[in-house]
Design an enzyme around this catalytic site. Structure first.
Site, short mmCIF file in Angstrom:
data_model
loop_
_atom_site.label_atom_id
_atom_site.label_comp_id
_atom_site.label_asym_id
_atom_site.label_seq_id
_atom_site.Cartn_x
_atom_site.Cartn_y
_atom_site.Cartn_z
N ASP A 154 6.22 4.01 4.80
CA ASP A 154 7.04 2.96 5.38
C ASP A 154 6.88 1.65 4.60
O ASP A 154 7.43 0.62 4.95
CB ASP A 154 6.75 2.76 6.87
CG ASP A 154 5.30 2.40 7.12
OD1 ASP A 154 4.45 2.74 6.28
OD2 ASP A 154 5.01 1.80 8.18
N HIS A 155 6.08 1.70 3.53
CA HIS A 155 5.97 0.52 2.67
C HIS A 155 6.41 0.80 1.24
O HIS A 155 6.62 -0.12 0.47
CB HIS A 155 4.52 0.01 2.68
CG HIS A 155 4.15 -0.60 3.99
ND1 HIS A 155 4.15 -1.95 4.23
CD2 HIS A 155 3.79 -0.02 5.16
CE1 HIS A 155 3.80 -2.19 5.48
NE2 HIS A 155 3.58 -1.03 6.07
N HIS A 177 1.52 3.77 2.06
CA HIS A 177 2.21 4.40 3.18
C HIS A 177 3.72 4.40 2.94
O HIS A 177 4.26 3.43 2.41
CB HIS A 177 1.87 3.67 4.48
CG HIS A 177 0.57 4.13 5.07
ND1 HIS A 177 -0.13 3.37 5.97
CD2 HIS A 177 -0.15 5.24 4.88
CE1 HIS A 177 -1.24 4.01 6.32
NE2 HIS A 177 -1.26 5.15 5.65
N GLU A 202 1.73 -8.78 9.42
CA GLU A 202 2.14 -7.69 10.30
C GLU A 202 1.68 -8.01 11.72
O GLU A 202 0.77 -8.82 11.91
CB GLU A 202 1.51 -6.38 9.83
CG GLU A 202 0.00 -6.36 9.92
CD GLU A 202 -0.53 -5.10 10.58
OE1 GLU A 202 0.17 -4.54 11.42
OE2 GLU A 202 -1.66 -4.70 10.25
N ASP A 225 -0.06 -4.24 5.65
CA ASP A 225 -0.84 -3.84 6.82
C ASP A 225 -2.30 -4.13 6.51
O ASP A 225 -2.73 -3.92 5.39
CB ASP A 225 -0.67 -2.34 7.11
CG ASP A 225 0.74 -2.05 7.62
OD1 ASP A 225 1.49 -3.01 7.84
OD2 ASP A 225 1.07 -0.86 7.78
N HIS A 263 6.87 -6.38 11.14
CA HIS A 263 6.18 -5.12 11.38
C HIS A 263 5.58 -5.08 12.78
O HIS A 263 4.38 -4.92 12.96
CB HIS A 263 5.08 -4.94 10.32
CG HIS A 263 4.67 -3.52 10.14
ND1 HIS A 263 3.78 -2.89 10.96
CD2 HIS A 263 5.01 -2.59 9.22
CE1 HIS A 263 3.60 -1.65 10.56
NE2 HIS A 263 4.33 -1.44 9.49
N HIS A 303 0.83 -1.20 0.00
CA HIS A 303 0.00 0.00 0.00
C HIS A 303 0.86 1.25 0.00
O HIS A 303 2.09 1.16 0.04
CB HIS A 303 -0.99 -0.02 1.17
CG HIS A 303 -0.35 -0.01 2.52
ND1 HIS A 303 0.19 -1.13 3.10
CD2 HIS A 303 -0.15 0.99 3.41
CE1 HIS A 303 0.67 -0.83 4.29
NE2 HIS A 303 0.49 0.45 4.51
#
EC number: 3.1.27.-
Lengths: 944, 659
Positions: B72-73, B70, B203, B178, B426, B68
């Protein structure tokens, strides 16, 4: 190709089976014209064996059929079908069974199933069919196996067959066979097996308990339809053997089967497929035998944050409330977790019931949420302690994003309101919904508030404040809010008492300004107080002068909202209402009885006196109905009956009977009008009152019969020539016959009545000429005794009020002619039995100024049911007309449609079909039951 | 031994910088390519040199999957593809593809323009990187190459978040990214079918938390906002631009709609505005309610929420409800960033902090050191830059709206997918430990939690497809009595391995194909009986006994004194040395092995029946087995150690072949 044709033929047989009843009627109507159908007929007659016939049919099926002969062909096919017994067909077809493709085989089994279900009494065939099904169970095609299982489910039985040839087969244990297919490799077959099992249950066979374990295994099936069916099966077994004990795997404990099943179904509420979730949530509601321990687990969810135990918001709210501090914490970390959790003790996937409803109510699909709310409702109704516990969750659902869910949860809350008392914080949430923009929601909430228990006086105050807020925001809710406050007041007199000075803003020393009497908010407050004062005699002492004055005014203008009060020092009011409230009902009831009894001495009086007595009594009854709303139904009902009698007497008093017929053509108007009116009134009596029992129906029909006799006599008198009379006479006699058949059980009660005498003379009447019949009828009408109308216990007159359109607007509704305009209609209906049903359809009728009338059937979805005995119709009526030069009014009113055949009890002979029951049945009519409302409309010519 | 190897480059026992390498059946896949918010040096990006020291990554990776948008991804994606060098396909869902570049650009701006970093990826690099993206639909099976295929499942969390199944042959891995197991106001819940992967990489942000119903949180939030607005106060809601902002917008918007409120709501312009545009477009990715009603009205076309004009914040004074006056006094404002550390949200906060009627609602977690964290921990006097002291009189609320699955949700997903083993990423190590223990205890599934750079190796037993001729299958199926799905069944046939494919054929066909002649195998067995009677008599007794026992079989007494059961021959003979002992010769072919061995054991047991007085000691000799082969082989006698050994191939196959 051949397979396809064959299939068609088989299909035809299936169709034929379903039309069994038509055979006789069609036989007479055979076509004489030599056509293709005739050729077929000859062919079929020539056929000597079923196999031959089948060949002919096959040939026939290949040829095209011209449209006009289709009917004939079908008829001949039908006819031929009845020459063959199904069994023959079965045998004829059977050899081919093993040769065909899977599809044909499946289709054939379908046919056999149809044959089997049509012949429930023929054991031999059933046994053979079951045998066939068993044989083909090993087929490689899932379709065939499916059909076999279906056949077994529908026809298989456990009982020993009586017929000899089936002995070997009777030993088959159908359940065992079906159960073996629970582990079939094809999911469709597994589903069919479970469905077949359910079918067995539906047919009344007791399923073995061993199935339970098999079904439990299927709960973890890969396919949703299998799981869904398995959930049903588990539910069925749990209802059959609720108390038997099952072991818990991996421990030595044992629990009741119903508890175990409950746990398993609860587990399915978090299934991956929403279809299964809906199914599971629905079934949970009907498992009432489950023990309370398990039930309460469904609302349990242990919260945890960073491995520390955390309290749920519900628990926190409760604690805050009990500690007396009423506010939701405003600090960060208010919900900070407290104790450490023992890591070993936490169970993340609780087996069984834990938190099932918590999950169900949070589901992403609203279907699941609604099902969960419904289930919650049903379980809470049967368990008060559960009701108390589920309250928090229901209150939460008031804020769901989908209106349907909100509405459903409000209704649910109302249904369980007897078992619960709302805490203040809960009430707060509930009342917040009063600002909802949806009228349905607000009204449902008012209904809910009508029957909730509030625990504190702050709660009452809060409710009042919120309701008044609602009133200012949505003034149209006025009536609903007043009504709500009426109940709120009468339910909590002691809680209202301390609030009175504040609400009336009275001051111990100073006089305060007199509030405006027309302010709806002030009226709302007064409604609350007066209703509370009814059972709280100390309250009136707190009223100020103007409050008493306002009371007198409201008691008169809004008598349905303001009860009679015993007020000290108020002469006028106290004298009128001084007898205590309870004893008040008795005299009026007595009065009703007395006046009715008085009427029963009617026949001893001379006609003049009888008429007067009736007139007086009718007047009395009507007045009584107006005064005592509880007795209105009864009074009205009896008055209508008496009016019928009065009309009858009057009609018989007419001079015309004494004079030669032709001279009195004009005067007979009165008699025939009377007959017509009696008919109308009897229909009203029969269909407009709820709670009418068979006893009354007999009397009503009897009255109608008399009216018909009267009509016959009048016609005989006023028309020349005998031809129309013949028909009428015959019809009348037929009706008498019907009367006798329908009400044969009630005839002994009709001693000395018109019908009684009529039936005595029936043989003579049948043979005599019309003139003679009329003569006999005339004397009998005069001699017949007045029948007592036994009063039903509960009787209510159906009524309707159109709230919208109000009919006061001077602004015409303008629209272009030829196009439609939608008119919103909002009406409340009281005491109408199943309004959606076709038996009694509410019809909106629009009457245009040119006399043109338009009937509109509202959709079933337009009816809401806010309370017992009440319905709400909110619909749109589409109007259209050609252009008018100026605006004009149209009338809109509600009608009650009736179908006289619906009420009459079905008699076994009717199925035999000897006499066509066309005479009495299917009289469709309408009774207007609301005041017409005028709507000003103006169709303008279209501009070019 | 085939195996699956997993190495987290980031997000191993850590939150942020998600990047996981998976090798499955010779294919290498990189899952996510995120950045770490906590670092500003090299540690913010995963260490791609782990994959290869020199040379382009394209040679080592078959594909990259982004779950996705975000950061951090996906934050390291341009760096990875353009600066390190990767030209292979990058897979992500359509909404991610649309929103990802906006966020990357924003991230770049802050890093380069505000912090003045050099050697950062450029806008052009972001564009070039996005050109390598292949967008996938939900539940669409994408064939990366001949063997590797991937499939996306809905994950909730944010718009376009997906879980991915990576499959090679019969081996598969599911990576969740996530996800959220409870639906919220704009997204549905994660869902996966029973795909039974070898490994589930999930996660575990909330590994030790079980959350309360979101309804209470929502209700509290709405109540607080509503009360403040009614009192005449202003509400500030600092949010991150994407994700929660939209959920809260929807929540407030529907509440305003329901309650018929007129006061305006504003959100700060910029990112949120752009993102809202995409939210409007990707309706199929939202929840049931929005999907059902968008035909009448798109829920993201807000009626009450308007773009924010900076000038509004300056207007002091109480709010006047209704009318044009209200426009001058914005009562509810969404502003970025979420932790009140900079930007618009901080500006507004400073203006409104002095009034006790106002309220600030923090909808998420705040990092230590930010203004958000300070006010949440109860600090009432804040030191701003320039020695200014700001007194906070406004009310401060905390509302947690998080879109990660809690412990129960994780367990639920594991239960849904039914994996062979689970790998946690995660999340914090301590929390993972708890969840790992629970998964192993309650689901009885092995669980791993590697740290960054640590490799987990999972042996797999891939199933090898074998073709079977339909004729053979049908023949064998017909022999079975009842269908027993999913239970292994014995099937007789010959396995032919030729040109690296496997086939199962009937023995006749195998002989034909291989050009071999058939050998017949015959077992013979002697049963010594202590009996003084004559041979004929004894044969008769054996016959009558067998007849009575083997009702289903055809037992015959031949004129020459021998007895046959089906094709098995039994002869009675008298060895010369001992007149009291008789020998029964039993002979059967290989095909009748089952019946034959049954018969010998029966004859052994049958001694009591044939011999009315029991003997003090049994005089049985072990039946010697003689295998005689006829045909090309010369006659020889073999000693076979036990009964039932088969020389032909016995292949247990599952009878689950659909017809």
């Amino acid at each position: 190709m051949a397979a396809h044709l064959k299939k068609r033929v088989y299909e035809e047989f299936t169709k034929v089976v379903q039309q069994q009843q038509e055979e006789i009627a069609t036989k007479k109507l055979r076509l004489t014209k030599p056509s293709k159908s005739a050729a077929l007929h000859i062919d079929l007659c020539k056929a000597t064996s079923p196999a031959d016939a089948l060949q002919y049919l096959l040939q026939f099926a290949r040829k095209p059929v011209e449209a006009e002969s289709v009917e004939g062909v079908v008829r001949i096919l039908l006819e031929h079908y009845y020459k063959l017994s199904p069994f023959e067909i079965f045998q004829a077809n059977f050899p081919s069974l093993s040769l065909e493709s899977h599809q044909v085989l499946a289709q054939l089994l379908d046919t056999l199933l149809a044959i089997g279900t049509k012949l429930p009494e023929n054991q031999a065939i059933q046994m053979r069919l079951v045998d066939v099904a068993c044989k083909h169970l090993t087929d490689t095609s899932h379709g065939v196996r499916n059909k076999c299982l279906q056949l077994l489910g529908n026809l298989g039985s456990l009982e020993k067959s009586v017929t000899k040839d089936a002995e070997g087969l009777a030993a088959r244990d159908v359940q065992k066979i079906i159960g073996d297919y629970f582990s079939d490799q094809d999911p469709r077959v597994r589903t069919a097996a479970i469905k077949a099992m359910l079918q067995l249950h539906e047919r009344g066979l007791k399923l073995h308990q061993t199935i339970y374990n098999q079904a439990c295994k299927l709960l973890s099936d890969d396919y949703e339809q299998v799981r869904s069916a398995a959930v049903q099966l588990i539910w069925v077994v749990s209802q059959l053997y609720p108390e038997s004990i099952v072991p818990i795997p991996s421990s030595n404990e044992e629990i009741r089967l119903v508890d175990d099943a409950f746990g398993k179904i609860c587990h399915m509420v978090s299934d991956g497929s929403w279809v299964v979730r809906v199914q599971a949530a629905k079934l949970l509601g009907s498992m009432e035998q489950v023990s309370s321990h398990f039930l309460e687990q469904t609302l349990d969810k242990k919260l945890m944050s960073d491995l520390r135990r955390k309290r749920t918001a519900h628990e926190r709210a409760k604690e805050l409330y009990s500690s007396g501090e009423f506010s939701s914490g405003r600090k960060w970390g208010d919900d900070a977790p407290k104790e450490e959790v023992d890591t070993g003790a936490v169970n993340l996937i609780e087996s069984g019931a834990c938190g099932a409803f918590v999950h169900g109510l949070e589901d992403e699909m609203y279907e699941v949420r609604i099902a969960a709310v419904e289930a919650l409702c049903m379980l809470a109704q049967s368990s008060p302690s559960f009701a108390e516990k589920c309250l928090d969750f229901l209150v939460d659902m008031f804020n769901d994003e989908i209106e349907e869910v909100r509405l459903q949860s409000i209704h649910t809350m109302r249904k369980i309101s007897n078992n619960i008392t709302l805490r203040e914080d809960q009430l707060d949430t509930v009342l917040a919904v009063l600002e909802d923009s949806s009228r349905d929601i607000r009204e449902a909430l008012h209904e809910l508030l009508c029957c909730t228990n509030v625990s504190t006086k702050e709660g009452i105050h809060l409710a009042l404040v919120e309701l008044l807020k609602n009133l200012t925001k949505y003034p149209t809710d006025r009536d609903s809010i007043w009504k709500c406050l009426k109940f709120l007041g009468s339910r909590h007199p002691t809680l209202v008492l301390p609030l009175v000075p504040e609400l009336l803003s009275t001051h111990p020393f100073f006089d305060t300004a007199e509030p405006d009497m027309d302010d709806p908010a002030y009226i709302a407050v007064l409604v609350l107080i007066f209703n509370a004062a009814k059972t709280c005699p100390t309250m009136p002492a707190l009223f100020s002068d103007h409050t008493f004055r306002h009371y007198a005014y409201l008691r008169d203008s809004l008598s349905h909202l303001v009860p009679a009060l015993r007020l000290p020092g108020r002469k006028l009011v106290s004298s009128a209402v001084s007898p205590s409230i309870i004893s008040q009902e008795d005299p009026s009831q007595q009065f009703l009885q007395q006046s009715l009894e008085r009427v029963y001495s009617l026949q001893h009086l001379d006609p003049q006196g009888a008429q007067e007595l009736l007139e007086f009594t009718i007047r009395d009854l009507q007045r009584l109905g107006e005064l005592q709303s509880e007795l209105a139904g009864v009074a009205d009902f009896s008055a209508t009956y008496l009016r019928c009698q009065l009309l009858l007497i009057k009609a018989l008093q007419e001079k015309l009977w004494n004079v030669a017929a032709p001279l009195y053509l004009k005067q007979s108007d009165l008699a025939s009008a009377a007959a017509k009116q009696i008919m109308e009134e009897t229909y009203k009596m029969e269909f407009m009152y709820s709670g009418v029992e068979n006893k009354q129906v007999v009397i009503i029909h009897h009255m109608r019969l008399q009216a018909k006799a009267l009509q016959l006599i009048v016609t005989a008198r006023t028309t020349r020539g005998l031809d129309p009379l013949f028909g009428m006479c015959e019809k009348f006699l037929q009706e008498v016959d019907f009367f006798q058949r329908y009400f044969i059980a009630d005839l002994p009660h009709l001693q000395d009545s018109f019908v009684d005498k009529l039936l005595d003379l029936m043989p003579r009447l049948m043979t005599s000429k019309p003139a003679e019949v009329v003569k006999i009828l005339q004397t009998m009408l005069r001699q017949s005794a007045f029948l007592h109308l036994p009063l039903p216990e509960q009787i209510h007159k159906a009524s309707a009020t159109i709230i919208e359109p109000a009919g006061e607007s001077d602004n015409p509704l303008r629209f272009t002619s030829g196009l439609v305009v939608a008119l919103d209609v909002d009406a409340t209906l009281e005491h109408v039995q199943d309004p959606q049903n076709t038996v009694k359809v509410q019809v909106c009728r629009v009457l245009y100024p040119d006399g043109q009338a338009q009937m509109i059937h509202p959709k079933p979805a337009d009816f809401r049911n806010p309370g017992p005995g009440r319905h709400r119709l909110i619909t749109q009526v589409y109007l259209s007309h050609t252009a008018w030069t100026e605006a004009c009014q149209v009338e809109v009113r509600l009608l009650l449609a009736y179908n006289s055949s619906a009420r009459i009890p079905k008699c076994p002979w009717m199925e035999g079909g000897e006499v066509s029951p066309q005479v009495e049945t299917n009289i469709e009519g309408t009774i207007p039951f609301s005041k017409p409302v005028k709507v000003y409309i103006m169709p303008k010519p279209a501009r070019r | 031994m085939p195996e699956i190897r997993v190495t987290p480059l980031g997000a191993g026992q850590d939150v942020g910088r998600s990047c996981i390498l998976v090798s499955i059946a010779g294919k290498n896949v990189m899952l996510d390519c995120g950045m770490h918010m906590g670092f500003n040096d090299d540690r913010r990006f995963p260490d791609f040199s782990y994959i290869t020291q020199n040379g382009r990554l394209t040679d080592f990776l078959d594909c990259v999957i982004i779950s996705h948008f975000h950061l951090d991804h996906c934050g390291a994606l341009p760096y990875f593809s353009e600066m390190v060098g990767y030209d292979g396909p990058i897979y992500m869902t359509h909404p991610t593809q649309a929103i990802c570049p906006i966020l990357l650009e924003d991230y770049r701006k802050i890093a380069v323009d505000k912090k003045g970093e050099a050697n950062f990826f450029t806008s052009q690099m972001i564009k070039d990187c996005m050109k390598k993206v292949v967008a996938v639909h939900l539940h669409q099976t994408v064939q990366v190459d001949d063997e590797l295929e991937i499939k996306a499942y809905y994950a909730g969390h944010v718009l376009g978040a997906a879980m991915f199944q990576i499959k090679v042959g019969s081996e598969s891995v599911v990576y969740t990214g996530d996800y959220n197991m409870t639906p919220d106001r704009h997204l549905g819940a994660a869902w996966i079918d029973k795909c039974r992967p070898n490994l589930l990489i999930t996660e575990s942000t909330y590994a030790t938390t079980i959350r309360d119903s979101k309804r209470c949180r929502e209700r509290d939030f709405l109540k607080k906002v509503h009360e403040t607005v009614e009192r005449g106060g202003k509400v500030l809601i600092p949010v991150f631009a994407l994700g929660r902002a939209q959920e809260l917008c929807i929540l407030l918007e529907t509440f305003w709609e329901r309650m018929n409120l007129k006061v305006p709501i504003y959100f700060s312009t910029g990112l949120t505005e752009k993102a809202n545009h995409y939210y409007k477009l990707f309706i199929p990715w939202t929840n049931q309610k929005i999907r059902k009603t968008f035909v009448q009205r798109n829920m993201f076309e807000f009626k009450h929420i308007k773009a924010f004009d900076r000038a509004f914040a300056d207007n002091p004074g109480p709010m006047v409800s209704g009318g044009i006056a209200a426009l001058n006094h914005p009562p509810v404002v969404f502003a970025t960033p979420g932790m009140l550390h900079a930007g618009q949200s901080l500006q507004i906060f400073r203006k409104w902090a002095g009034n006790e009627k106002n309220m600030v609602i923090m909808p998420g977690y705040c990092v230590q050191g930010t203004v958000g964290h300070k006010i949440l921990s109860g600090q009432r006097k804040l030191e701003m830059e320039g020695r200014q002291v700001l007194e906070v009189k406004m009310q401060v609320e905390y509302m947690s709206f998080s879109a990660h699955a809690d412990a129960k949700g994780i367990m639920q997903l594991v239960g849904q997918a039914e994996p062979e083993s689970v790998l946690l990423v995660h999340g914090e190590a301590k929390k993972m430990e708890f969840l790992k223990q629970k998964i192993e205890q309650e689901l009885r599934v092995s669980c791993y939690m590697p740290a960054n750079g640590e490799t987990v190796t999972l042996p797999t037993s891939p199933s090898i497809p074998v073709g079977i001729s339909l004729g053979l299958l049908k023949r064998e199926m017909a022999q079975g009595l009842l269908p027993e799905a999913k239970k292994p069944r014995l099937l007789h046939g010959t396995l032919i391995m030729k040109d690296s494919n496997f086939r199962l054929v009937s023995s006749e066909q195998a002989l034909k194909e291989l050009g071999l002649a058939e050998h017949q195998l015959r077992f013979t067995c002697r049963v010594h009986l202590h009996d003084t009677r004559k041979e004929q008599e004894m044969a008769l007794r054996v016959y009558s006994h067998l007849k009575s026992v083997l009702k289903d079989h055809c037992v015959q007494h031949l004129p020459d004194g021998s007895v046959t059961v089906e094709s098995i021959l039994i002869q009675a003979a008298a060895p010369s040395e001992d007149p009291g002992t008789k020998v029964l010769l039993v002979s059967w072919t290989y095909q009748d092995e089952e019946l034959g061995s049954f018969l010998t054991s029966l004859l052994k047991k049958g001694r009591q029946l044939t011999q009315p007085p029991p003997l003090p000691s049994p005089s049985w000799t072990e039946p010697g087995l003689h295998v005689s082969t006829v045909g090309a082989l010369s006659e020889q006698t073999l000693q076979v150690p036990s009964l039932g050994t088969e020389t032909m191939c016995h292949v247990p196959t599952q009878a689950a072949v659909s017809s």
